[in-house]
Design a protein around this motif. Sequence first.
Motif, short mmCIF file in Angstrom:
data_model
loop_
_atom_site.label_atom_id
_atom_site.label_comp_id
_atom_site.label_asym_id
_atom_site.label_seq_id
_atom_site.Cartn_x
_atom_site.Cartn_y
_atom_site.Cartn_z
N ILE A 49 0.87 -1.18 0.00
CA ILE A 49 0.00 0.00 0.00
C ILE A 49 0.90 1.22 0.00
O ILE A 49 1.75 1.38 0.87
CB ILE A 49 -0.93 0.00 1.23
N GLY A 50 0.72 2.08 -0.98
CA GLY A 50 1.61 3.20 -1.17
C GLY A 50 1.47 4.30 -0.13
O GLY A 50 0.52 4.34 0.66
N GLU A 51 2.42 5.19 -0.14
CA GLU A 51 2.44 6.33 0.78
C GLU A 51 1.15 7.16 0.64
O GLU A 51 0.74 7.50 -0.47
CB GLU A 51 3.65 7.20 0.47
N GLY A 52 0.51 7.41 1.79
CA GLY A 52 -0.66 8.26 1.82
C GLY A 52 -1.85 7.77 1.02
O GLY A 52 -2.75 8.55 0.69
N ALA A 53 -1.90 6.46 0.71
CA ALA A 53 -2.93 5.92 -0.18
C ALA A 53 -4.34 6.24 0.29
O ALA A 53 -5.23 6.55 -0.51
CB ALA A 53 -2.76 4.40 -0.33
N PHE A 54 -4.59 6.17 1.61
CA PHE A 54 -5.92 6.46 2.15
C PHE A 54 -5.86 7.62 3.16
O PHE A 54 -6.80 7.79 3.95
CB PHE A 54 -6.50 5.22 2.83
N ALA A 55 -4.82 8.39 3.14
CA ALA A 55 -4.68 9.48 4.11
C ALA A 55 -5.88 10.43 4.02
O ALA A 55 -6.31 10.80 2.94
CB ALA A 55 -3.39 10.25 3.84
N GLY A 56 -6.41 10.78 5.19
CA GLY A 56 -7.51 11.72 5.24
C GLY A 56 -8.85 11.17 4.81
O GLY A 56 -9.81 11.94 4.64
N CYS A 57 -8.97 9.86 4.66
CA CYS A 57 -10.28 9.24 4.36
C CYS A 57 -11.04 9.12 5.68
O CYS A 57 -11.01 8.08 6.34
CB CYS A 57 -10.10 7.89 3.69
#
Length: 455
Positions: free
Chosen positions: A120-128
């Motif tokens: 899972i890449g960097e920040g893939a779901f950040a802020g969800c």
Amino acid sequence: MILTKRLILIVVCTLVGLLNGYAVEVDNCVAGTLSLLVDDKDATELVVKGEIDARDLKFIASQLDALQTLDLSGAKIMPCKLTEPCFSDVCSYAENHLPDYCFIGKEYISVKLPAELSSIGEGAFAGCKQIKTIELPSTIISVGRYAFSGCDALDRVTLEANVKSVGDGAFMRCVGMKWVSLNRLSIDCEMGERVFADCVALDTVHLGASVKTIPAGTFSGCESLKALCYEHPSMLESVGEEAFASTSIPNFEMSYFSNLTTIGDWAFMGTNSSRIALSEGVTTIGEGAFFASGNLARVKLPSTVTEIGRYAFACDTALTSMSALSTEVPLLGEDVWFGVDQSAVTLGVPIDCVELYRAADQWCEFNIVGEASGVDNIVASFDCKAYFAGETLVINANRDIEMVELYDMKGMRCVMVAPQSMSATIDMSGYQSNVYVALMKFAGNITKTIKLIKQ
């Protein structure tokens, strides 16, 4: 009249569809074609089966703004090389990899990841902020930096045995997260810094036996953290800088971490602990390690401690007693006990070393007494009650509970905790068995074994 009724029915169905949104399912998808197969961009639910690539993920993220439920469990992410980037100025995308920042800030409530996903890449779901649950497939090898940071509604996470790396801040500021399990992590997993920092609702952490280090800031700012459950024997060797700063664990019973050698700078700064017991083997206590631990009343320093950093116990104004078991007076940094009324604190040291401590700078300020080894007197009156309240095991006794070990009916140990208080609550929602055997050790060398049934 019939035509009118039909017209009314069509209108009603249309309104229901608008209110409930639309579900779209795509079968046998060919990588790069998803945009051609989804006509309704107002869909609130999308299920994709088949092969997809970065182009399809870009379509989902940029075109389906109403999406709330995303199910990719039946999809496989294929590698692709493009002439123009889809995410983060990158044109080449790996197989089974979720690209960096691909779903950042989306309003998804539920997400199911591809069954063969490996990274899972960097920040893939950040802020969800709306995602409530997400299961990491057992195939996951790496979780990128800040991958789930700021997922406010995410309430629990389990990291599986295949995970080899977890990036900095991967789950930080998940303010609704209450439960974390690291039980299954392998010894070669590398965790970054501040992975769970500022998860303010986090109250229970299950620490696996294979965890060798707790990196800097791992649980810093987790102000609700009260239960640290760990397996024995633990391989923990070091606690990093600010690892548990500003947490609420009532007592840090670390005497069972036989491999622990180093407590990092400011590691337990500002905690609510009332008692600290370090294991034999600890040699270094870093700068400000227990600074301003407001309720800290008792400290036990093992015989292996050789160095204590400056301000390590500064402003611990509740301190009433200490034990220093080393026969060689540990070296001290500047103002180790700044703000503490040392003359009111009893310091127990080996009988033959009383004069050494009384002659040493800073140590001499304590009320120093010689200690002989001995066994606590066993009080005849003893009472203990243990029961399940839903998924929570509750234990109450009339003396300190030093250790609790829970075994399932196959003899496998599930939990090991050291409450060091007369009550304990243990979250058992992550375990499937309904019958357990509890082995408990209490102050006064009292042990008790109880069979427990979770209704």
